[in-house]
Design a protein around this motif. Structure first.
Motif, mmCIF file in Angstrom:
data_model
loop_
_atom_site.group_PDB
_atom_site.id
_atom_site.type_symbol
_atom_site.label_atom_id
_atom_site.label_comp_id
_atom_site.label_asym_id
_atom_site.label_seq_id
_atom_site.Cartn_x
_atom_site.Cartn_y
_atom_site.Cartn_z
ATOM 1 N N ALA A 33 -16.347 -9.738 -33.932
ATOM 2 C CA ALA A 33 -16.586 -10.929 -32.823
ATOM 3 C C ALA A 33 -18.004 -11.097 -32.646
ATOM 4 N N CYS A 34 -18.904 -9.987 -32.770
ATOM 5 C CA CYS A 34 -20.304 -10.113 -32.456
ATOM 6 C C CYS A 34 -21.161 -10.649 -33.659
ATOM 7 N N LEU A 35 -20.745 -10.655 -35.108
ATOM 8 C CA LEU A 35 -20.971 -11.189 -35.964
ATOM 9 C C LEU A 35 -20.975 -12.795 -35.915
ATOM 10 N N GLY A 36 -19.934 -13.166 -35.883
ATOM 11 C CA GLY A 36 -19.618 -14.647 -36.026
ATOM 12 C C GLY A 36 -20.357 -15.432 -34.862
ATOM 13 N N PRO A 37 -20.116 -16.931 -34.899
ATOM 14 C CA PRO A 37 -20.767 -17.541 -33.934
ATOM 15 C C PRO A 37 -19.786 -17.361 -32.467
ATOM 16 N N GLU A 38 -20.531 -17.739 -31.601
ATOM 17 C CA GLU A 38 -19.789 -17.701 -30.060
ATOM 18 C C GLU A 38 -18.614 -18.613 -30.063
ATOM 19 N N CYS A 39 -17.411 -17.994 -29.608
ATOM 20 C CA CYS A 39 -16.439 -18.935 -29.464
ATOM 21 C C CYS A 39 -16.573 -20.011 -28.653
ATOM 22 N N ASN A 40 -17.289 -19.754 -27.619
ATOM 23 C CA ASN A 40 -17.397 -20.796 -26.459
ATOM 24 C C ASN A 40 -18.900 -21.714 -27.089
ATOM 25 N N THR A 41 -18.435 -22.792 -27.581
ATOM 26 C CA THR A 41 -19.347 -23.708 -27.860
ATOM 27 C C THR A 41 -19.326 -25.098 -26.985
ATOM 28 N N SER A 42 -19.097 -24.805 -25.739
ATOM 29 C CA SER A 42 -18.864 -26.034 -24.776
ATOM 30 C C SER A 42 -20.276 -26.157 -24.172
ATOM 31 N N ALA A 43 -20.565 -27.268 -23.913
ATOM 32 C CA ALA A 43 -21.690 -27.623 -23.025
ATOM 33 C C ALA A 43 -20.870 -28.036 -21.632
ATOM 34 N N ASN A 44 -20.934 -27.183 -20.824
ATOM 35 C CA ASN A 44 -19.792 -27.048 -19.738
ATOM 36 C C ASN A 44 -19.968 -28.517 -19.175
ATOM 37 N N GLN A 45 -21.345 -29.129 -18.676
ATOM 38 C CA GLN A 45 -21.493 -30.272 -18.045
ATOM 39 C C GLN A 45 -20.954 -31.551 -18.780
ATOM 40 N N ASP A 46 -20.837 -31.343 -20.010
ATOM 41 C CA ASP A 46 -20.228 -32.474 -20.841
ATOM 42 C C ASP A 46 -18.770 -32.445 -21.116
ATOM 43 N N PHE A 47 -17.995 -31.091 -20.895
ATOM 44 C CA PHE A 47 -16.698 -30.928 -21.524
ATOM 45 C C PHE A 47 -15.631 -31.846 -20.581
ATOM 46 N N ARG A 48 -15.705 -32.181 -19.510
ATOM 47 C CA ARG A 48 -14.725 -32.860 -18.844
ATOM 48 C C ARG A 48 -14.429 -34.182 -19.609
ATOM 49 N N TYR A 383 -9.308 -9.256 -9.924
ATOM 50 C CA TYR A 383 -10.301 -9.536 -10.358
ATOM 51 C C TYR A 383 -10.366 -9.605 -11.940
ATOM 52 N N MET A 384 -10.882 -10.137 -13.052
ATOM 53 C CA MET A 384 -10.502 -10.089 -14.230
ATOM 54 C C MET A 384 -11.974 -10.549 -15.026
ATOM 55 N N GLY A 385 -12.423 -9.702 -15.995
ATOM 56 C CA GLY A 385 -13.450 -10.141 -16.939
ATOM 57 C C GLY A 385 -12.976 -10.508 -18.290
ATOM 58 N N ASP A 386 -13.514 -11.567 -19.062
ATOM 59 C CA ASP A 386 -13.295 -12.021 -20.328
ATOM 60 C C ASP A 386 -14.347 -11.511 -20.998
ATOM 61 N N ASP A 387 -14.038 -10.463 -21.914
ATOM 62 C CA ASP A 387 -14.949 -9.730 -22.858
ATOM 63 C C ASP A 387 -15.373 -10.484 -23.959
ATOM 64 N N GLU A 388 -16.274 -11.510 -23.978
ATOM 65 C CA GLU A 388 -16.783 -12.014 -25.283
ATOM 66 C C GLU A 388 -18.055 -12.717 -24.813
ATOM 67 N N ARG A 389 -18.751 -12.763 -25.784
ATOM 68 C CA ARG A 389 -20.219 -13.264 -25.476
ATOM 69 C C ARG A 389 -20.094 -14.880 -24.727
ATOM 70 N N GLY A 390 -20.574 -15.342 -23.798
ATOM 71 C CA GLY A 390 -20.474 -16.380 -23.107
ATOM 72 C C GLY A 390 -19.198 -16.660 -22.510
ATOM 73 N N ASP A 391 -18.503 -15.798 -22.178
ATOM 74 C CA ASP A 391 -17.295 -16.010 -21.403
ATOM 75 C C ASP A 391 -17.243 -15.632 -20.123
ATOM 76 N N TYR A 392 -16.127 -15.654 -19.034
ATOM 77 C CA TYR A 392 -16.085 -15.967 -17.776
ATOM 78 C C TYR A 392 -15.503 -14.984 -17.167
ATOM 79 N N LEU A 393 -15.852 -15.050 -15.762
ATOM 80 C CA LEU A 393 -15.315 -14.111 -14.639
ATOM 81 C C LEU A 393 -14.055 -15.184 -13.810
ATOM 82 N N TYR A 394 -13.162 -14.337 -13.787
ATOM 83 C CA TYR A 394 -11.847 -14.920 -13.090
ATOM 84 C C TYR A 394 -11.242 -14.272 -12.000
ATOM 85 N N LYS A 395 -10.590 -14.959 -11.235
ATOM 86 C CA LYS A 395 -9.987 -14.154 -9.940
ATOM 87 C C LYS A 395 -8.507 -14.884 -9.960
ATOM 88 N N PHE A 396 -7.374 -14.150 -9.449
ATOM 89 C CA PHE A 396 -5.898 -14.593 -9.482
ATOM 90 C C PHE A 396 -5.651 -14.208 -7.966
#
Length: 684
Positions: A33-48, A383-396
């Motif tokens: 995963a660390c060799l390829g491009p980031e899975c998260n290609t979003s520009a969050n402010q524009d994604f909606r 509490y949950m972490g998503d272990d990838e470059r550029g990903d997020y912190l979650y809560k349930f």
């Protein structure tokens, strides 16, 4: 290409050296995963604005108390055994070793060079394995024989690479249960090289049996002594890639999780990539399915697939896709099989006949783990972490409240609301220079919000159905503008204070800075301290960076909550966290060898008073290994860790490590492979 060719071809090292792991670990654990491009290609402010177009129904659904027969110690205790390497006191221990009664006072060890093949503990302490890969859990199971492995034997033996660990004593304190994850396998170390197709398939079935989880009864003569595992324990159980799991929650039964083998979409075979986890207040154990994508051949030609794996895969390190169609996502009947992994798994270690479950209400991502806290109103928060470059912190947050009924509590994680975090800094962005230099107010800190993805169990993300939110959680989080983080791994609330600690292991490609991720090319990682400001189930929080990790001798920006940096133990790549009875933070690391040239280890960090931020190294693991699953029973003077992938960069024929037995590997001898193991450390 054969599996052997796939594993043993030359691997691209340069990018890995910039990151946190060896090339072999990256290929086997996370499919590079660390060799390829980031899975998260979003520009969050524009994604909606594009969410509805991406997630048309056409686009989505076109995806087509222990009963001991014998207490197994596993190694000879008749004489002390010295650990090779410098620093500390090591060895397998002897039966006359006296555990300490004075808690965990210790002198920090000196950091150990990465190439040392030793398990190093402080002066006055010793160690021994509690259980190792291949140790039999049942009297009917053969003893471990590396030259005679079978799937049937491995199904009754302790599994391979250890990760999340808990040691759960029974009320007597003399018996208990051990629960451990087995994240992945290394064919290089388990078997000699071969290109024989039939033999590779036979080994593939062993790989299935070696992964998953182990539940093992443990016992000891009196409280405070080290433990031994129990053969034929009442609770002994192996959970493998072939164990039946029940899907729970709103996505269970949806078209997104149905396959040819499971047209109901409610029953899944196996669990994969089991990384960290947590133990619930009602006594069950949670496990995070992390790098599941690497087990499937898939095309990565849709928005949904690309968000979980940035590149297509035609072959895997296990080779399952060559003979088992459910691991070939190109197969029309199994396009949805990957959608059935990436969840929080819950097992009941007290009942070996129970069916483990996967909770879709908690979202599908590369879960490092989940840790549960009971909120002020009685609901439970995970509490949950998503272990990838550029990903997020979650809560349930659960729908229902914890009660006195264990039966009811077993359903708490099946219904509730899912949130993702946004972070805002309180310093001008111009003061976030990327070097680690503190802004003018003297801290990296700010406020944050938990943005809902579901409320009342229903989607609140425009353009997403509830099922889409919970199966394609990353894309839903993109759509609401979540903050990209530097690989959020373990996330755990302090049981004494309720403050939440987030281990961000690193992101060597970080270029776009914010105050919560303030270091350019963040090789060493950092730890955030988060304080809920509207209660544990609320939607606002404050935060500050507790640690900017690294070796202060070489990284000027290293920061340790204001403690003098020249006095701390160097630390890099925080991974798992735990707490002792006094509320001190303990951090295990994964990546110090490739970032600061030191062995990974376990570190204590006081959180209050004049010692706040004083990182102190308690132990170091052997060559190529990472430190996982710390459990701190400080009142008994006991520390437990899972030693994962010792000797990872070696081969069956030429091992890099001989942990934990340190026997001979001279030419002509029976190979003595490194064996992942759960280790207990205590006063000598």
């Amino acid at each position: 290409m054969t599996i052997a060719d796939n594993i043993r071809r030359p691997l691209p090292m340069a990018d890995h050296v910039r990151g946190k792991r060896s090339a072999v670990t990256c290929e086997l654990k996370c499919a590079n995963a660390c060799l390829g491009p980031e899975c998260n290609t979003s520009a969050n402010q524009d994604f909606r604005s594009i969410a509805s177009a991406v997630f048309s129904r056409r686009a989505l659904f076109g995806l087509g108390a222990a009963a001991a027969v014998a207490i197994a110690v596993g190694v000879d205790r008749t004489a002390p055994v010295s650990t090779p390497g410098a620093g500390g006191v090591g060895g397998l221990g002897v039966s006359s070793g006296k555990p300490g009664t004075a808690g965990l006072s210790f002198g920090p060890i000196a950091s150990v060079p990465a190439e040392v093949d030793a398990f190093t503990v402080p002066e006055g302490y010793t160690w021994r394995p509690l259980i190792r890969w291949g140790d039999p859990l049942f009297s009917r199971t053969p003893a471990f024989d590396i030259l005679g492995q079978t799937a049937e034997a491995q199904e009754g033996q302790f599994g391979y690479n250890c990760d999340y660990l808990d040691i759960i004593p029974d009320p007597s304190g003399k018996t208990g249960v051990l629960v451990n994850n087995h994240e992945y396998v290394n064919p290089n170390l388990m078997f000699p090289a071969t290109a024989d197709v039939a033999e590779l398939q036979r080994r593939g079935e062993i790989y299935k049996a070696a992964q998953g989880m182990s539940v093992v009864d443990i016992a000891r003569r009196k409280v405070g002594e080290p433990w031994a595992y129990v053969v034929d324990g009442r609770r002994n159980r192996r959970i493998t890639v072939e164990t039946v799991f029940e899907l729970t929650g709103p996505a269970a039964g949806s078209d997104l999780v149905k396959t040819a083998a499971d047209p109901e979409g409610r029953w899944v075979l196996g669990t994969l990539g089991n990384c960290a986890g947590g133990t619930t207040p009602w006594g069950t154990v949670l496990s995070g399915e992390e790098n599941f994508n690497g087990y499937f051949a898939w095309a990565a030609d849709t928005a949904e697939q690309k968000r979980y794996s940035s590149s297509s895969t035609t072959s895997t390190s296990t080779g399952w896709e060559t003979y088992d169609p459910r691991f070939d996502a190109h197969h029309p009947g199994y396009v949805n099989e990957p959608n059935r992994f990436g969840y929080i798994v819950e097992i009941d270690p007290q009942d070996p006949t129970s069916t483990p479950r996967k909770h879709t209400a908690m979202g599908r991502l590369k879960h490092e783990g989940a840790n549960v806290h009971v909120a002020e109103d009685g609901r439970v928060v995970a509490y949950m972490g998503d272990d990838e470059r550029g990903d997020y912190l979650y809560k349930f947050v659960s729908k229902n409240r914890m009660s006195g009924s264990r039966k009811k509590n077993l359903n708490l994680l099946s219904e509730g609301d899912l949130y993702v975090a946004t972070f805002s800094g309180n310093s001008p962005l111009a003061e976030i220079t990327g070097s680690g230099a503190l802004p003018s107010d003297g801290a990296f800190d700010g406020t944050g919000a938990w943005v809902p993805l579901t409320q009342g169990g229903k989607s609140v993300v425009p353009g997403f159905s509830t099922e889409q939110v919970l199966v394609y959680t990353r894309l839903a989080a993109d759509a609401v503008g979540a903050t990209k983080m530097d690989r959020p791994e373990d996330v755990e609330p302090n049981p004494l204070t309720g403050k939440v600690y987030v281990a961000l292991t690193n992101n060597s490609r970080r270029s776009e800075l914010d105050e919560a991720n303030p270091v350019t090319g963040n090789r060493y990682g950092h730890v955030i301290e988060l304080t809920e400001t509207a209660g544990q189930a609320g939607t606002t929080f404050g935060w500050s960076i507790l640690l900017l990790c690294g070796d202060p001798a070489t990284f000027e920006g290293a920061y340790f909550a204001g403690f003098p940096k020249e006095l701390v133990s160097p630390i890099s790549c925080p991974d798992n966290v735990a707490f002792d009875s006094e509320g001190n933070l303990w951090i295990s690391t994964d990546g110090a060898p490739s970032t600061i040239g030191r062995a990974d280890g376990l570190f204590k960090v006081p959180l209050t008073g004049t010692e706040r931020g004083n990182v102190q190294q308690f132990l170091a693991v052997p060559r190529d290994a990472e430190t996982c699953g710390p459990v701190i029973h400080d009142k008994e003077g006991l520390v437990f860790v899972a030693v994962q992938h010792p000797g990872e960069d070696g081969t069956f024929e030429t091992p890099n490590s001989l942990f934990p037995d340190y026997g001979s590997s001279a030419p002509g001898d029976v190979p003595n492979a490194p064996r992942p193991a759960v280790v207990q450390s205590y006063r000598a």
